[in-house]
Design a protein around this motif. Structure first.
Motif, PDB file in Angstrom:
ATOM      1  N   MET A  47       0.841  -1.191   0.000  1.00  0.00           N
ATOM      2  CA  MET A  47       0.000   0.000   0.000  1.00  0.00           C
ATOM      3  C   MET A  47       0.884   1.252   0.000  1.00  0.00           C
ATOM      4  SD  MET A  47      -2.978  -0.951  -0.405  1.00  0.00           S
ATOM      5  CE  MET A  47      -3.957   0.522  -0.165  1.00  0.00           C
ATOM      6  N   SER A  48       1.966   1.209   0.749  1.00  0.00           N
ATOM      7  CA  SER A  48       2.808   2.389   0.791  1.00  0.00           C
ATOM      8  C   SER A  48       3.471   2.607  -0.572  1.00  0.00           C
ATOM      9  CB  SER A  48       3.847   2.295   1.901  1.00  0.00           C
ATOM     10  OG  SER A  48       4.731   1.259   1.601  1.00  0.00           O
ATOM     11  N   ARG A  49       3.725   1.518  -1.285  1.00  0.00           N
ATOM     12  CA  ARG A  49       4.287   1.642  -2.627  1.00  0.00           C
ATOM     13  C   ARG A  49       3.287   2.346  -3.538  1.00  0.00           C
ATOM     14  NH1 ARG A  49       8.256  -1.049  -4.612  1.00  0.00           N
ATOM     15  NH2 ARG A  49       9.634  -1.800  -3.024  1.00  0.00           N
ATOM     16  N   ARG A  83       9.690 -13.478  -5.469  1.00  0.00           N
ATOM     17  CA  ARG A  83      10.363 -12.222  -5.136  1.00  0.00           C
ATOM     18  C   ARG A  83       9.403 -11.086  -5.456  1.00  0.00           C
ATOM     19  NH1 ARG A  83      12.844  -8.862  -9.849  1.00  0.00           N
ATOM     20  NH2 ARG A  83      11.461  -9.649 -11.471  1.00  0.00           N
ATOM     21  N   LEU A  84       9.635  -9.960  -4.798  1.00  0.00           N
ATOM     22  CA  LEU A  84       8.788  -8.801  -5.070  1.00  0.00           C
ATOM     23  C   LEU A  84       9.305  -8.138  -6.337  1.00  0.00           C
ATOM     24  CD1 LEU A  84       6.553  -6.838  -4.360  1.00  0.00           C
ATOM     25  CD2 LEU A  84       8.115  -5.698  -2.789  1.00  0.00           C
ATOM     26  N   SER A  85       8.587  -8.321  -7.432  1.00  0.00           N
ATOM     27  CA  SER A  85       8.997  -7.770  -8.724  1.00  0.00           C
ATOM     28  C   SER A  85       8.622  -6.300  -8.788  1.00  0.00           C
ATOM     29  CB  SER A  85       8.302  -8.533  -9.850  1.00  0.00           C
ATOM     30  OG  SER A  85       6.924  -8.207  -9.849  1.00  0.00           O
ATOM     31  N   ASN A  86       8.981  -5.650  -9.879  1.00  0.00           N
ATOM     32  CA  ASN A  86       8.607  -4.237 -10.031  1.00  0.00           C
ATOM     33  C   ASN A  86       7.118  -4.054 -10.314  1.00  0.00           C
ATOM     34  OD1 ASN A  86      11.027  -2.921  -9.433  1.00  0.00           O
ATOM     35  ND2 ASN A  86      11.861  -3.475 -11.436  1.00  0.00           N
ATOM     36  N   SER A  87       6.398  -5.132 -10.576  1.00  0.00           N
ATOM     37  CA  SER A  87       4.935  -5.021 -10.650  1.00  0.00           C
ATOM     38  C   SER A  87       4.373  -4.695  -9.275  1.00  0.00           C
ATOM     39  CB  SER A  87       4.320  -6.338 -11.145  1.00  0.00           C
ATOM     40  OG  SER A  87       4.559  -6.500 -12.508  1.00  0.00           O
ATOM     41  N   GLY A  88       5.159  -4.990  -8.253  1.00  0.00           N
ATOM     42  CA  GLY A  88       4.737  -4.683  -6.889  1.00  0.00           C
ATOM     43  C   GLY A  88       4.430  -3.201  -6.706  1.00  0.00           C
ATOM     44  N   THR A 122      -1.652  -4.572  -4.881  1.00  0.00           N
ATOM     45  CA  THR A 122      -2.174  -4.441  -3.528  1.00  0.00           C
ATOM     46  C   THR A 122      -1.572  -5.522  -2.632  1.00  0.00           C
ATOM     47  OG1 THR A 122      -4.044  -5.737  -4.276  1.00  0.00           O
ATOM     48  CG2 THR A 122      -4.376  -3.359  -4.080  1.00  0.00           C
ATOM     49  N   ASP A 123      -1.261  -6.699  -3.220  1.00  0.00           N
ATOM     50  CA  ASP A 123      -0.742  -7.803  -2.419  1.00  0.00           C
ATOM     51  C   ASP A 123       0.471  -8.436  -3.096  1.00  0.00           C
ATOM     52  OD1 ASP A 123      -3.716  -7.625  -2.521  1.00  0.00           O
ATOM     53  OD2 ASP A 123      -3.663  -9.120  -0.914  1.00  0.00           O
ATOM     54  N   TRP A 124       1.470  -8.722  -2.304  1.00  0.00           N
ATOM     55  CA  TRP A 124       2.556  -9.597  -2.761  1.00  0.00           C
ATOM     56  C   TRP A 124       2.434 -10.900  -1.987  1.00  0.00           C
ATOM     57  CZ3 TRP A 124       8.090  -9.654  -0.452  1.00  0.00           C
ATOM     58  CH2 TRP A 124       8.850 -10.679  -1.056  1.00  0.00           C
ATOM     59  N   VAL A 125       2.278 -11.996  -2.720  1.00  0.00           N
ATOM     60  CA  VAL A 125       2.174 -13.309  -2.093  1.00  0.00           C
ATOM     61  C   VAL A 125       3.434 -14.102  -2.438  1.00  0.00           C
ATOM     62  CG1 VAL A 125       0.818 -15.447  -1.967  1.00  0.00           C
ATOM     63  CG2 VAL A 125      -0.340 -13.249  -2.330  1.00  0.00           C
ATOM     64  N   PRO A 126       4.426 -14.121  -1.549  1.00  0.00           N
ATOM     65  CA  PRO A 126       5.630 -14.905  -1.832  1.00  0.00           C
ATOM     66  C   PRO A 126       5.292 -16.394  -1.804  1.00  0.00           C
ATOM     67  CG  PRO A 126       5.915 -13.532   0.148  1.00  0.00           C
ATOM     68  CD  PRO A 126       4.475 -13.497  -0.217  1.00  0.00           C
ATOM     69  N   ILE A 127       5.876 -17.128  -2.741  1.00  0.00           N
ATOM     70  CA  ILE A 127       5.536 -18.550  -2.866  1.00  0.00           C
ATOM     71  C   ILE A 127       6.798 -19.357  -3.133  1.00  0.00           C
ATOM     72  CG2 ILE A 127       5.115 -18.427  -5.391  1.00  0.00           C
ATOM     73  CD1 ILE A 127       2.614 -20.263  -4.833  1.00  0.00           C
ATOM     74  N   LYS A 128       6.778 -20.613  -2.747  1.00  0.00           N
ATOM     75  CA  LYS A 128       7.909 -21.494  -3.066  1.00  0.00           C
ATOM     76  C   LYS A 128       7.907 -21.734  -4.582  1.00  0.00           C
ATOM     77  CE  LYS A 128       9.342 -26.273  -2.568  1.00  0.00           C
ATOM     78  NZ  LYS A 128       9.146 -27.565  -1.891  1.00  0.00           N
ATOM     79  N   PRO A 129       9.038 -21.554  -5.253  1.00  0.00           N
ATOM     80  CA  PRO A 129       9.062 -21.698  -6.717  1.00  0.00           C
ATOM     81  C   PRO A 129       8.558 -23.064  -7.187  1.00  0.00           C
ATOM     82  CG  PRO A 129      11.144 -20.793  -5.923  1.00  0.00           C
ATOM     83  CD  PRO A 129      10.360 -21.179  -4.711  1.00  0.00           C
ATOM     84  N   GLY A 130       7.806 -23.046  -8.272  1.00  0.00           N
ATOM     85  CA  GLY A 130       7.364 -24.305  -8.894  1.00  0.00           C
ATOM     86  C   GLY A 130       6.204 -24.974  -8.190  1.00  0.00           C
ATOM     87  N   THR A 131       5.591 -24.272  -7.226  1.00  0.00           N
ATOM     88  CA  THR A 131       4.464 -24.888  -6.506  1.00  0.00           C
ATOM     89  C   THR A 131       3.177 -24.086  -6.669  1.00  0.00           C
ATOM     90  OG1 THR A 131       4.852 -23.701  -4.445  1.00  0.00           O
ATOM     91  CG2 THR A 131       6.079 -25.768  -4.751  1.00  0.00           C
ATOM     92  N   ASP A 132       3.135 -23.232  -7.670  1.00  0.00           N
ATOM     93  CA  ASP A 132       1.935 -22.405  -7.875  1.00  0.00           C
ATOM     94  C   ASP A 132       0.683 -23.248  -8.065  1.00  0.00           C
ATOM     95  OD1 ASP A 132       3.096 -19.475  -8.302  1.00  0.00           O
ATOM     96  OD2 ASP A 132       4.421 -20.898  -9.286  1.00  0.00           O
TER      97      ASP A 132
END
Ligand SMILES: Nc1nc2c(c(=O)[nH]1)N[C@H]1C(S)=C(S)[C@@H](COP(=O)(O)OP(=O)(O)OC[C@H]3O[C@@H](n4cnc5c(=O)[nH]c(N)nc54)[C@H](O)[C@@H]3O)O[C@H]1N2
Ligand SMILES: Nc1nc2c(c(=O)[nH]1)N[C@H]1C(S)=C(S)[C@@H](COP(=O)(O)OP(=O)(O)OC[C@H]3O[C@@H](n4cnc5c(=O)[nH]c(N)nc54)[C@H](O)[C@@H]3O)O[C@H]1N2
Ligand code: SF4
Ligand SMILES: [Mo]
Length: 732
Positions: A5-7, A240-245, A249-259
């Motif tokens: 939100m601050s972003r 990772r928090l990309s520049n789309s961040g 509104t939300d960044w959901v970090p996830i373990k790679p390859g488990t989407d």
């Protein structure tokens, strides 16, 4: 959420472009420079403009090139082009300078026995290649010859036509290292090769990986910025928090390859809480009951155990999506998350479409849209004779029946070279040996082949491994066939020559393939000029060459897109939760969970990668201006979570050795909170090894060096993120 939100508040204050510039995703504003140039241009004689299409990536954004006294002055986005909408990205400004690169290939080259190259004439190059191709075909059949390309408008036509004329169906794109698995997954549920989200009308959009803020297309960045301005819910699922961040509104970090676990968790909640669109499911889908059964155990709690996203977050996302539906969708993504990266990428792509099906968002306003594409009508068969269909199917299609028909698995062609069956390779606008799979395996395969010909503008790693390098003029120096662009509206764009050829011994795509075809004895299929073909194609859709050459982009007849459930071009005519074809190819018939292949062992970290706003794969690395930005801002560094760094005694800027089963390489570290612990993020275009690219060479490491050579079952993709590595600090 507070962080993002601050972003957003920051974006509102600073303006979206400035914010992206600050993160390095677009070139910094060049207002004063532009004014200065405009004044100079006014005063100078001989100011000309010509429309073209950028060659920086497959978006091929429309641009206007201005020259002063015959020298390139500026490139600017073409307003009417649906992808540039008046803006080109930083890469476009950099790549435009390729014409003047001091490290271009300026005449045909032949490799000598000692591995160095000597210049030869076009006549000799064509004659020698023609003779060798004909002899290879006489001995081994046309199925022993292949073309690997990332085709641009002319290449799409000339390359496959050349191969087919030789009798070979072996035409491959870079898809196996880009978006094959994604496309295949979408095809085998919806029948379409891709879809788009109706951003302007969506209330909530979930991105799985895909970063509009880094892997840029100007129109996409704009749609994201507009969505943020309209306070829509934008969720970015990314390790990772990309520049789309900046816009999310939300960044959901996830373990790679488990989407896929996250998606199945969301689907589970939609079904268990009866939040799904029953009417859509009953009337327009097949296999729902089996799907529901398949994921009955995929509770949010279970999903949390696999993908490391909290169960509560999964439940909340599912409920919010259902509330916003049908004006909500999971975005189709492109490469990293499930384009080609993992053993389960095909299943993940199907999972994305399944959630959109449960939301009933297919074809709805604000939902997931399948649109159409224009193509040229039929042409004069005398002038442009059709080429007979090759007798044998493309190599790899039998082993990988799910591979998209427009792509093929270039890795299957490589495997055939390793097996001694593929004898000749042509590469066009492609640096396969560096970026499509493990480079040492490419070296081995191309060493085994009898003939390797690369058509490029500079000495790529693939060119270095070739017997002949044929120099194309750069995109600003050539005209190409029309580029047909689909979507809610249809367009046609055009590359016209903006510059005189800087090096007279370079040729254009059409000239090179026509020369090759004649030398190989199949010139009868190429007895026309580019202008004749372009005119004929354009006339078949009701526009003239003059008009398109003048404007650069022209809107075609309205395809009359309407909202509503689309016609699914699947075998059943419905959305398929269950696919017989998937089962025949050895994959699960019904959509459900499938794991990634490689699990990190004690002390190992997952290696993922992604694009950077200022670079396009390997092709921009040697552009001095873009390379200088990388060096000035240390952009080649490996991102590491602060906790992982602390555990290894690593500080920001330290040099480390990264090692996998395949390779060890040294790079400096960027310690950050913007990547999930347990994960390393490597910007993916560095590590150039070509000795002929001296500006780029020696900066950073190449992701593919670390990845074992393997192919995703059924699809033949590179599984380019099925890798775990160790990292240790070393002395600088
Ligand atoms: N600047 C720039 N833009 C480009 C290109 C370029 O070379 N440079 N190339 C164009 C091309 S050809 C393509 S294919 C597109 C690619 O477009 P994208 O797929 O959007 O690009 P990537 O940067 O490969 O990946 C996007 C994000 O996926 C994340 N990611 C990695 N692994 C995973 C995972 O397992 N799960 C999830 N959820 N996220 C993950 C990465 O951290 C990254 O932020 O970009 C296009 N645009
Ligand atoms: N590790 C890792 N590997 C990746 C990726 C990644 O993110 N990380 N991205 C993957 C993706 S998404 C893709 S799409 C592929 C991209 O892979 P490619 O499509 O092969 O793209 P590049 O590596 O940029 O190589 C393009 C080549 O075309 C040449 N070229 C540039 N302009 C012209 C021209 O006008 N004419 C001709 N004939 N040649 C020209 C360039 O010099 C360069 O050698 O790479 C994939 N590989
Ligand atoms: S997105 Fe950028 S690099 Fe790609 S075609 Fe458009 S302007 Fe060129
Ligand atoms: Mo790509």
């Amino acid at each position: 959420m507070t962080e993002s939100m601050s972003r957003r508040t920051f974006v509102k204050g600073a303006g979206a472009t400035a914010a992206l510039a600050a993160t390095g995703a677009v070139a910094a504003p060049v207002g004063s420079l532009m004014t200065e140039r405009a004044h100079a241009a006014e005063a100078a004689p001989d100011v000309r403009t010509a429309p073209s299409l950028c060659n920086g990536c497959s978006s091929k954004c429309g641009l206007t090139a201005t020259t002063v006294g015959g020298k390139l002055w500026t490139v600017e986005g073409l307003k009417g082009h649906p992808y540039s909408k008046g803006t080109v990205c930083g890469r476009a400004h950099g790549l435009a300078q390729m014409a003047y690169s001091d490290e271009r290939v300026t005449q045909p080259l032949r490799r000598k026995d000692d591995g160095t190259f000597e210049p030869i004439s076009w006549d000799d190059a064509f004659a020698e290649i023609g003779e060798r191709v004909q002899s290879i075909i006489a001995k081994n059949g046309p199925e022993s010859v292949a073309l690997i390309h990332d085709p641009r408008p002319s290449g799409k036509y000339y390359g496959p036509r050349f191969m087919n004329a030789l009798g070979s169906a072996n035409v491959y794109t870079h898809g196996a290292a880009c978006n094959s698995s994604k496309e295949s997954g979408i095809v085998h549920t919806t029948g379409a090769s891709n879809f788009s989200v109706d951003f302007a009308n969506a209330k909530m959009v979930v991105f799985i990986g895909r970063s509009y803020g880094d892997a840029i297309r100007p129109s996409s960045v704009k749609s994201l910025a507009d969505a943020a301005d309209a306070a829509k819910r934008i969720v970015v699922v990314d390790p990772r928090l990309s520049n789309s961040g900046v816009f999310a509104t939300d960044w959901v970090p996830i373990k790679p390859g488990t989407d896929l676990a996250l998606l199945m968790g969301i689907a589970h909640v939609l079904i268990a809480e009866d939040l799904y669109d029953r009417t859509f499911v009953e009337e327009h889908t097949v296999g729902f009951e089996e799907f529901a059964q398949n994921i009955a155990s995929c509770t949010p709690k279970w999903a949390e155990g696999v993908c490391e996203v909290p169960a509560d977050t999964i439940t909340e996302l599912a409920r919010a999506l259902a509330k916003a539906a049908p004006a909500a969708a999971i975005e189709p993504s492109w490469r990293a998350a499930f384009g080609c990266s993992y053993a389960n990428s095909f299943d993940t792509a199907r999972g994305v479409t399944a959630v959109n099906a449960l939301l009933g968002s297919w074809g709805q306003k604000g939902g997931a849209l399948i649109t159409s594409s224009p193509k040229p009508g039929s042409l004069d068969a005398q002038k442009f004779p059709s080429v007979p269909k090759p007798a044998k199917k493309r190599v790899g299609d039998a082993a990988f029946p799910l591979v998209p028909s427009g792509m093929g698995s270039n890795l299957a062609a490589l495997q055939a070279a390793l097996d001694g069956d593929m004898k000749a390779f042509f590469f066009y606008n492609s640096n396969a040996a560096q970026g499509y799979a493990q480079p040492k395996v490419w070296r081995e395969g191309l060493d085994k082949a009898e003939l390797v010909v690369t058509i490029d503008v500079q000495m790529s790693e693939t060119a270095v491994l070739s017997d002949y390098v044929l120099p194309e003029c750069t995109y600003l120096e050539r005209m190409e066939l029309p580029d047909f662009i689909g979507g809610k509206k249809h367009y046609v764009g055009m590359r016209t020559p903006a510059l005189e050829r800087v090096h007279p011994e370079t040729r254009s795509c059409d000239e090179i393939f026509t020369g090759l075809a004649r030398a190989c004895g199949v010139g009868e299929y190429f007895d026309f000029t580019l202008e004749e073909l372009a005119s004929a194609q354009l006339e078949s859709v009701g526009v003239t060459l003059e008009e398109v050459c003048e404007k650069g982009v022209v809107e075609l007849a309205d395809p009359h897109f309407t909202y509503g459930v689309p016609k699914f071009k699947t075998p059943s005519g419905k959305f398929e939760f269950k696919s017989d074809k998937a089962a025949e190819a050895g994959r699960s018939a019904v959509i459900g969970f499938a794991p990634r292949l490689v699990e990190a062992k004690e002390g190992e970290l997952y290696l993922i990668g992604g694009k950077q706003g200022i670079h396009s794969h390997t092709m921009t690395m040697n552009i001095p201006a873009l390379n200088a930005v990388s060096r000035d801002y240390d952009l080649e560094r490996l991102w590491m979570a602060a906790s992982d760094a602390a555990a290894r005694g690593i500080a920001d800027g330290d040099l480390v050795e990264v090692a996998s089963s395949e390779h060890a390489g040294k790079v400096r570290v960027h310690v950050t909170q913007r990547v999930k612990p347990g994960v390393l993020f490597l910007p993916t275009h560095y590590g150039i090894t070509s000795p002929y690219q001296t500006h780029a060479r020696g900066l950073g490491i190449n992701h593919m060096d670390f990845v074992p050579f393997r192919m995703e079952p059924g699809v033949g993709s590179a599984m380019s993120q099925e890798v775990a590595v160790t990292v240790k600090k070393v002395e600088a």
